[in-house]
Design a protein around this motif. Sequence first.
Motif, short mmCIF file in Angstrom:
data_model
loop_
_atom_site.label_atom_id
_atom_site.label_comp_id
_atom_site.label_asym_id
_atom_site.label_seq_id
_atom_site.Cartn_x
_atom_site.Cartn_y
_atom_site.Cartn_z
N GLY A 78 0.79 -1.23 0.00
CA GLY A 78 0.00 0.00 0.00
C GLY A 78 0.82 1.28 0.00
O GLY A 78 0.29 2.36 -0.23
N ASP A 79 2.12 1.17 0.29
CA ASP A 79 2.95 2.37 0.34
C ASP A 79 3.03 3.08 -1.00
O ASP A 79 3.15 4.31 -1.04
CB ASP A 79 4.35 2.04 0.84
N VAL A 80 2.98 2.35 -2.10
CA VAL A 80 3.05 2.98 -3.42
C VAL A 80 1.82 3.85 -3.65
O VAL A 80 1.93 4.97 -4.16
CB VAL A 80 3.20 1.92 -4.53
N ALA A 81 0.67 3.37 -3.26
CA ALA A 81 -0.56 4.16 -3.39
C ALA A 81 -0.45 5.43 -2.55
O ALA A 81 -0.85 6.51 -2.99
CB ALA A 81 -1.78 3.34 -2.97
N GLU A 82 0.13 5.33 -1.36
CA GLU A 82 0.32 6.51 -0.51
C GLU A 82 1.30 7.48 -1.15
O GLU A 82 1.11 8.70 -1.10
CB GLU A 82 0.80 6.10 0.89
N LEU A 83 2.35 6.97 -1.79
CA LEU A 83 3.31 7.82 -2.49
C LEU A 83 2.62 8.59 -3.61
O LEU A 83 2.86 9.79 -3.79
CB LEU A 83 4.46 6.98 -3.05
N LEU A 84 1.74 7.94 -4.36
CA LEU A 84 1.01 8.60 -5.44
C LEU A 84 0.07 9.67 -4.89
O LEU A 84 -0.07 10.75 -5.48
CB LEU A 84 0.24 7.58 -6.27
N ARG A 85 -0.57 9.40 -3.76
CA ARG A 85 -1.43 10.40 -3.13
C ARG A 85 -0.60 11.60 -2.65
O ARG A 85 -1.02 12.75 -2.80
CB ARG A 85 -2.23 9.79 -1.98
N ALA A 86 0.58 11.33 -2.10
CA ALA A 86 1.45 12.41 -1.65
C ALA A 86 1.90 13.26 -2.85
O ALA A 86 1.92 14.49 -2.77
CB ALA A 86 2.67 11.85 -0.91
N ALA A 87 2.23 12.61 -3.95
CA ALA A 87 2.64 13.35 -5.16
C ALA A 87 1.50 14.23 -5.64
O ALA A 87 1.72 15.38 -6.06
CB ALA A 87 3.06 12.37 -6.27
N ARG A 88 0.28 13.73 -5.57
CA ARG A 88 -0.89 14.52 -5.98
C ARG A 88 -1.06 15.76 -5.09
O ARG A 88 -1.32 16.85 -5.57
CB ARG A 88 -2.14 13.64 -5.93
N ARG A 89 -0.87 15.58 -3.77
CA ARG A 89 -0.97 16.72 -2.85
C ARG A 89 0.12 17.75 -3.14
O ARG A 89 -0.15 18.96 -3.16
CB ARG A 89 -0.88 16.24 -1.40
N ILE A 90 1.34 17.29 -3.36
CA ILE A 90 2.46 18.20 -3.63
C ILE A 90 2.21 18.96 -4.92
O ILE A 90 2.37 20.18 -4.97
CB ILE A 90 3.79 17.41 -3.70
N LEU A 91 1.79 18.26 -5.98
CA LEU A 91 1.51 18.93 -7.25
C LEU A 91 0.37 19.93 -7.12
O LEU A 91 0.42 21.01 -7.71
CB LEU A 91 1.18 17.90 -8.34
N THR A 92 -0.64 19.59 -6.34
CA THR A 92 -1.76 20.50 -6.13
C THR A 92 -1.28 21.79 -5.48
O THR A 92 -1.65 22.88 -5.91
CB THR A 92 -2.84 19.83 -5.25
N GLU A 93 -0.42 21.66 -4.47
CA GLU A 93 0.12 22.85 -3.80
C GLU A 93 0.98 23.67 -4.74
O GLU A 93 0.89 24.90 -4.76
CB GLU A 93 0.92 22.44 -2.57
N LEU A 94 1.83 23.01 -5.52
CA LEU A 94 2.70 23.73 -6.46
C LEU A 94 1.88 24.48 -7.50
O LEU A 94 2.16 25.64 -7.79
CB LEU A 94 3.66 22.76 -7.15
N LEU A 95 0.89 23.80 -8.06
CA LEU A 95 0.07 24.44 -9.09
C LEU A 95 -0.79 25.55 -8.52
O LEU A 95 -1.02 26.57 -9.18
CB LEU A 95 -0.77 23.39 -9.81
N ALA A 96 -1.26 25.38 -7.30
CA ALA A 96 -2.03 26.45 -6.66
C ALA A 96 -1.16 27.68 -6.49
O ALA A 96 -1.60 28.81 -6.75
CB ALA A 96 -2.58 25.98 -5.31
N GLY A 97 0.08 27.49 -6.07
CA GLY A 97 1.00 28.61 -5.93
C GLY A 97 1.27 29.29 -7.25
O GLY A 97 1.34 30.52 -7.33
N GLN A 98 1.39 28.51 -8.31
CA GLN A 98 1.63 29.08 -9.63
C GLN A 98 0.41 29.85 -10.12
O GLN A 98 0.56 30.91 -10.73
CB GLN A 98 2.00 27.99 -10.63
N SER A 99 -0.78 29.35 -9.85
CA SER A 99 -1.98 30.06 -10.31
C SER A 99 -2.15 31.36 -9.54
O SER A 99 -2.61 32.36 -10.10
CB SER A 99 -3.23 29.18 -10.20
N GLU A 100 -1.76 31.36 -8.25
CA GLU A 100 -1.82 32.60 -7.47
C GLU A 100 -0.84 33.63 -8.04
O GLU A 100 -1.16 34.80 -8.17
CB GLU A 100 -1.51 32.31 -6.00
N LEU A 101 0.36 33.18 -8.39
CA LEU A 101 1.36 34.08 -8.98
C LEU A 101 0.87 34.61 -10.33
O LEU A 101 1.00 35.79 -10.61
CB LEU A 101 2.70 33.34 -9.15
#
Length: 121
Positions: A78-101
């Motif tokens: 199950g750790d791989v699924a958690e890694l993919l969820r973490a990547a999704r959260r990180i990308l969401t934060e990065l893209l949110a920051g870019q859209s704010e900029l």
Amino acid sequence: MQVPLYQAKAEFFRMLGHPVRIRVLELLQHGPVPVRDLLADIDIEPSSLSQQLAVLRRSGIVVSVREGSTVTYALAGGDVAELLRAARRILTELLAGQSELLAELRQVDVPVPSAPGGREG
């Protein structure tokens, strides 16, 4: 000679560094999937999918089971699924920051320099 942990991690992330492998892992998050279903969900030649599945299998993060003529793949843990969820959260934060900029850049009214001589053309 033992490989340093940072190098082992780099190799792991390099192994993940292919869009088809990531897509396969995403599809396997919800449980085992037969190869025919993976082929239907991923627009790729069977031989290319087979190569990518072999990489994932050799790395130990997926396992395969043959039942008659059907080969089914599943995540090894199950750790791989958690890694993919973490990547999704990180990308969401990065893209949110870019859209704010981007929104901030669009709001700033930068004066356009006038033509030489003080007159606009």
